[in-house]
Scaffold this motif. Structure first.
Motif, PDB file in Angstrom:
ATOM      1  N   PHE A  83       3.379   7.922  25.819  1.00  0.00           N
ATOM      2  CA  PHE A  83       4.282   6.910  25.328  1.00  0.00           C
ATOM      3  C   PHE A  83       4.416   5.860  26.730  1.00  0.00           C
ATOM      4  CE2 PHE A  83       8.734   5.265  25.908  1.00  0.00           C
ATOM      5  CZ  PHE A  83       8.921   4.595  24.568  1.00  0.00           C
ATOM      6  N   PHE A  84       4.494   6.148  27.689  1.00  0.00           N
ATOM      7  CA  PHE A  84       4.680   5.274  28.536  1.00  0.00           C
ATOM      8  C   PHE A  84       3.476   4.455  28.779  1.00  0.00           C
ATOM      9  CE2 PHE A  84       7.968   8.477  29.835  1.00  0.00           C
ATOM     10  CZ  PHE A  84       9.150   7.468  30.081  1.00  0.00           C
ATOM     11  N   SER A  85       2.190   5.141  28.791  1.00  0.00           N
ATOM     12  CA  SER A  85       1.089   4.758  28.950  1.00  0.00           C
ATOM     13  C   SER A  85       0.750   3.527  27.746  1.00  0.00           C
ATOM     14  CB  SER A  85      -0.158   5.878  28.837  1.00  0.00           C
ATOM     15  OG  SER A  85      -0.253   6.374  30.008  1.00  0.00           O
ATOM     16  N   ASP A  86       1.145   3.743  26.500  1.00  0.00           N
ATOM     17  CA  ASP A  86       1.044   2.945  25.483  1.00  0.00           C
ATOM     18  C   ASP A  86       1.692   1.676  25.621  1.00  0.00           C
ATOM     19  OD1 ASP A  86      -0.589   4.669  23.882  1.00  0.00           O
ATOM     20  OD2 ASP A  86       0.790   5.405  22.420  1.00  0.00           O
ATOM     21  N   PHE A  87       3.063   1.922  26.182  1.00  0.00           N
ATOM     22  CA  PHE A  87       3.954   0.509  26.369  1.00  0.00           C
ATOM     23  C   PHE A  87       3.643  -0.132  27.538  1.00  0.00           C
ATOM     24  CE2 PHE A  87       5.944   2.344  22.596  1.00  0.00           C
ATOM     25  CZ  PHE A  87       6.169   1.413  21.897  1.00  0.00           C
ATOM     26  N   VAL A  88       2.756   0.374  28.657  1.00  0.00           N
ATOM     27  CA  VAL A  88       2.358  -0.072  29.809  1.00  0.00           C
ATOM     28  C   VAL A  88       1.430  -0.799  29.344  1.00  0.00           C
ATOM     29  CG1 VAL A  88       1.104   0.245  31.994  1.00  0.00           C
ATOM     30  CG2 VAL A  88       3.401   1.569  31.578  1.00  0.00           C
ATOM     31  N   ARG A  89       0.573  -0.553  28.414  1.00  0.00           N
ATOM     32  CA  ARG A  89      -0.845  -1.250  27.974  1.00  0.00           C
ATOM     33  C   ARG A  89      -0.076  -2.516  27.048  1.00  0.00           C
ATOM     34  NH1 ARG A  89      -2.780   3.876  26.571  1.00  0.00           N
ATOM     35  NH2 ARG A  89      -4.414   4.483  27.854  1.00  0.00           N
ATOM     36  N   VAL A  90       1.030  -2.310  26.351  1.00  0.00           N
ATOM     37  CA  VAL A  90       1.580  -3.523  25.606  1.00  0.00           C
ATOM     38  C   VAL A  90       2.181  -4.398  26.550  1.00  0.00           C
ATOM     39  CG1 VAL A  90       3.290  -4.245  23.981  1.00  0.00           C
ATOM     40  CG2 VAL A  90       2.198  -1.949  23.510  1.00  0.00           C
ATOM     41  N   ALA A  91       2.773  -3.902  27.655  1.00  0.00           N
ATOM     42  CA  ALA A  91       3.275  -4.972  28.702  1.00  0.00           C
ATOM     43  C   ALA A  91       2.216  -5.627  29.278  1.00  0.00           C
ATOM     44  CB  ALA A  91       4.210  -4.166  29.690  1.00  0.00           C
ATOM     45  N   ARG A  92       1.083  -5.017  29.649  1.00  0.00           N
ATOM     46  CA  ARG A  92      -0.117  -5.578  30.307  1.00  0.00           C
ATOM     47  C   ARG A  92      -0.586  -6.774  29.399  1.00  0.00           C
ATOM     48  NH1 ARG A  92      -5.341  -2.321  31.606  1.00  0.00           N
ATOM     49  NH2 ARG A  92      -5.026  -2.227  29.331  1.00  0.00           N
ATOM     50  N   ASP A  93      -0.696  -6.438  27.824  1.00  0.00           N
ATOM     51  CA  ASP A  93      -1.242  -7.504  27.059  1.00  0.00           C
ATOM     52  C   ASP A  93      -0.432  -8.775  27.052  1.00  0.00           C
ATOM     53  OD1 ASP A  93      -3.299  -5.667  26.536  1.00  0.00           O
ATOM     54  OD2 ASP A  93      -2.234  -4.919  24.566  1.00  0.00           O
ATOM     55  N   GLU A  94       1.068  -8.300  26.826  1.00  0.00           N
ATOM     56  CA  GLU A  94       2.032  -9.454  26.689  1.00  0.00           C
ATOM     57  C   GLU A  94       1.907 -10.392  27.949  1.00  0.00           C
ATOM     58  OE1 GLU A  94       2.742  -9.655  23.960  1.00  0.00           O
ATOM     59  OE2 GLU A  94       3.861  -8.119  23.121  1.00  0.00           O
ATOM     60  N   GLY A  95       1.769  -9.694  29.160  1.00  0.00           N
ATOM     61  CA  GLY A  95       1.621 -10.468  30.509  1.00  0.00           C
ATOM     62  C   GLY A  95       0.587 -11.520  30.351  1.00  0.00           C
ATOM     63  N   ARG A  96      -0.633 -11.115  29.907  1.00  0.00           N
ATOM     64  CA  ARG A  96      -1.869 -11.635  29.669  1.00  0.00           C
ATOM     65  C   ARG A  96      -1.829 -12.702  28.810  1.00  0.00           C
ATOM     66  NH1 ARG A  96      -4.694  -7.919  28.688  1.00  0.00           N
ATOM     67  NH2 ARG A  96      -5.248  -8.116  26.385  1.00  0.00           N
ATOM     68  N   HIS A  97      -1.081 -12.550  27.510  1.00  0.00           N
ATOM     69  CA  HIS A  97      -0.766 -13.549  26.524  1.00  0.00           C
ATOM     70  C   HIS A  97      -0.209 -14.559  26.973  1.00  0.00           C
ATOM     71  CE1 HIS A  97      -1.147 -10.114  23.160  1.00  0.00           C
ATOM     72  NE2 HIS A  97      -2.250 -10.400  23.770  1.00  0.00           N
ATOM     73  N   PHE A  98       0.951 -14.521  27.906  1.00  0.00           N
ATOM     74  CA  PHE A  98       1.815 -15.521  28.297  1.00  0.00           C
ATOM     75  C   PHE A  98       0.932 -16.451  29.312  1.00  0.00           C
ATOM     76  CE2 PHE A  98       3.942 -17.067  31.888  1.00  0.00           C
ATOM     77  CZ  PHE A  98       5.164 -17.788  31.585  1.00  0.00           C
ATOM     78  N   THR A  99       0.188 -15.482  30.266  1.00  0.00           N
ATOM     79  CA  THR A  99      -0.424 -16.360  31.246  1.00  0.00           C
ATOM     80  C   THR A  99      -1.615 -17.474  30.725  1.00  0.00           C
ATOM     81  OG1 THR A  99      -0.103 -14.581  32.829  1.00  0.00           O
ATOM     82  CG2 THR A  99      -2.017 -16.169  33.295  1.00  0.00           C
ATOM     83  N   LEU A 100      -2.333 -16.771  29.674  1.00  0.00           N
ATOM     84  CA  LEU A 100      -3.082 -17.548  29.016  1.00  0.00           C
ATOM     85  C   LEU A 100      -2.672 -18.560  28.101  1.00  0.00           C
ATOM     86  CD1 LEU A 100      -5.608 -14.672  27.608  1.00  0.00           C
ATOM     87  CD2 LEU A 100      -6.057 -16.403  29.425  1.00  0.00           C
ATOM     88  N   LEU A 101      -1.481 -18.373  27.427  1.00  0.00           N
ATOM     89  CA  LEU A 101      -1.110 -19.468  26.596  1.00  0.00           C
ATOM     90  C   LEU A 101      -0.211 -20.593  27.325  1.00  0.00           C
ATOM     91  CD1 LEU A 101       0.207 -17.235  23.568  1.00  0.00           C
ATOM     92  CD2 LEU A 101      -1.735 -18.465  23.566  1.00  0.00           C
ATOM     93  N   ALA A 102       0.354 -20.163  28.366  1.00  0.00           N
ATOM     94  CA  ALA A 102       1.080 -20.788  29.305  1.00  0.00           C
ATOM     95  C   ALA A 102       0.283 -22.011  29.951  1.00  0.00           C
ATOM     96  CB  ALA A 102       2.135 -20.313  30.393  1.00  0.00           C
ATOM     97  N   ALA A 103      -0.920 -21.471  30.244  1.00  0.00           N
ATOM     98  CA  ALA A 103      -1.946 -22.232  30.959  1.00  0.00           C
ATOM     99  C   ALA A 103      -2.710 -23.417  29.833  1.00  0.00           C
ATOM    100  CB  ALA A 103      -3.057 -21.383  31.518  1.00  0.00           C
ATOM    101  N   ARG A 104      -2.891 -22.803  28.640  1.00  0.00           N
ATOM    102  CA  ARG A 104      -3.219 -23.562  27.604  1.00  0.00           C
ATOM    103  C   ARG A 104      -2.261 -24.774  27.270  1.00  0.00           C
ATOM    104  NH1 ARG A 104      -6.901 -26.726  26.012  1.00  0.00           N
ATOM    105  NH2 ARG A 104      -6.733 -27.142  23.780  1.00  0.00           N
ATOM    106  N   LEU A 105      -1.070 -24.293  27.399  1.00  0.00           N
ATOM    107  CA  LEU A 105      -0.012 -25.341  27.024  1.00  0.00           C
ATOM    108  C   LEU A 105       0.011 -26.371  28.213  1.00  0.00           C
ATOM    109  CD1 LEU A 105       2.431 -26.049  25.207  1.00  0.00           C
ATOM    110  CD2 LEU A 105       3.977 -24.731  26.952  1.00  0.00           C
ATOM    111  N   GLN A 106      -0.272 -26.099  29.449  1.00  0.00           N
ATOM    112  CA  GLN A 106      -0.211 -27.197  30.629  1.00  0.00           C
ATOM    113  C   GLN A 106      -1.593 -27.856  29.942  1.00  0.00           C
ATOM    114  OE1 GLN A 106      -0.112 -24.728  34.271  1.00  0.00           O
ATOM    115  NE2 GLN A 106       1.836 -25.713  34.370  1.00  0.00           N
ATOM    116  N   GLU A 107      -2.748 -27.310  29.750  1.00  0.00           N
ATOM    117  CA  GLU A 107      -3.927 -28.044  29.520  1.00  0.00           C
ATOM    118  C   GLU A 107      -3.934 -29.188  28.465  1.00  0.00           C
ATOM    119  OE1 GLU A 107      -6.958 -24.537  30.822  1.00  0.00           O
ATOM    120  OE2 GLU A 107      -6.871 -25.307  28.581  1.00  0.00           O
TER     121      GLU A 107
END
Length: 320
Positions: free
Chosen positions: A114-138
């Motif tokens: 359970f924890f591993s599944d949602f750690v993966r989800v959290a990792r994905d969400e963090g990457r999504h934020f980083t990529l989309l925030a960088a694109r917003l700045q571009e």
């Protein structure tokens, strides 16, 4: 989160790492800490057994920067249809804001998987934020340039004492709603000749959001089946198959085939799971679900129409 093991290198447990992330206001730093914690956990550097952390204070609301103007959901300005640069900035800003909250939401006693599944989800969400925030700045904007709302965290507060409700509302209602709207958003960026953002949403965010919804469905089922004495059925649950398929670089069509090939859980258990889902959503989510639904993506997440259509807005036929 309750009772995770500690990191042998740092002495920090997964719970303590999660609390550090929740108490970090800067969303960029929040995403960085989440990536580091996820890497440590998923590489197997966290020792067992699980430990109880009931004495650690959990904030009612995660720390946030004050640069984002928050308004009530019904006061949110229209984002537009992506025809102008400002409209596309507003749409992307909305996605960035959602991902910033999703980092906090993913960091909750359950099996280690359970924890591993949602750690993966959290990792994905963090990457999504980083990529989309960088694109917003571009695109000439930044996170905080537009108003946003806290509807996602309002639901988190209402389900904070009930894991079943948290899985149903956050991962099977909100996450699934994201699957419904993302194809339209992608089309708007394509029509706005912004292939970069469209490709980012279509190839990274969209397929991973399917696995996030699948994780919610998987563990919602697990809790119900466990209460019925059927916890062994957890090996049949979607989510594992969905995640493995995507980690292998396969397509949504492969996900669909994998779910069709799964063994069928007993009809009594299926009825109990779906009926509990309906009653839980009606209790903890305000209002009906709004069609149209992305049936293909929802099915790929193991989430058939029998789950959500009974909760949808009923079409009112006008008298002739």
């Amino acid at each position: 989160m309750e009772g995770e093991g500690g990191d042998e290198r740092t002495g920090q447990t997964l719970v303590e790492a999660a609390l550090e992330i929740l108490n970090t206001a800067d969303p960029v730093e929040k995403a960085r800490l989440g990536e580091a914690a996820a890497t440590r956990w998923l590489q197997g550097t966290v020792s067992l057994p699980y430990r109880d952390h009931g004495d650690l204070p959990v904030p009612d609301r995660p720390a946030r920067l004050s640069n984002v103007k928050l308004v009530a959901p019904h006061l949110m300005p229209k984002l537009g249809k992506g025809g102008s640069l400002q409209s596309r900035q507003a749409i992307l800003h909305s996605l960035v804001h959602t991902e910033s909250w999703a980092i906090d939401l993913s960091w909750e006693s359950m099996p280690r998987e359970f924890f591993s599944d949602f750690v993966r989800v959290a990792r994905d969400e963090g990457r999504h934020f980083t990529l989309l925030a960088a694109r917003l700045q571009e695109m000439g904007s930044f996170y905080g340039a537009f108003s946003a709302h806290d509807g996602l965290w309002d639901s988190a507060i209402e389900t904070s004492q009930n894991l079943l409700a948290r899985l149903a509302v956050e991962h099977c209602v909100h996450e699934a709603r994201g699957l419904d709207v993302l194809p339209t958003i992608i089309t708007r960026f394509q029509k706005g000749e912004d292939k970069h953002t469209a490709d980012l949403l279509e190839t990274v965010v969209y397929p991973e959001e399917i696995t996030h919804c699948a994780a919610g469905i998987k563990w919602f089922r697990y809790l119900i089946l466990r209460s019925l004495g059927g916890h062994q059925s957890a090996t049949l649950l979607p989510g594992c198959a969905a995640k493995q398929q995507l980690e292998d670089g396969q397509s949504i069509k492969c996900l669909e085939r994998s779910f069709r090939s799964l063994e069928i859980i007993g009809s009594v258990e299926c009825d109990a799971v779906i009926q509990t889902f309906h009653s839980t959503v009606r209790k903890y989510f305000r209002g009906p679900l709004k069609p149209p639904f992305n049936e293909r993506a929802r099915t790929a997440a193991g989430f058939g129409p029998e789950w959500y259509e009974p909760l949808a807005v009923k079409e009112v036929k006008m008298p002739k």
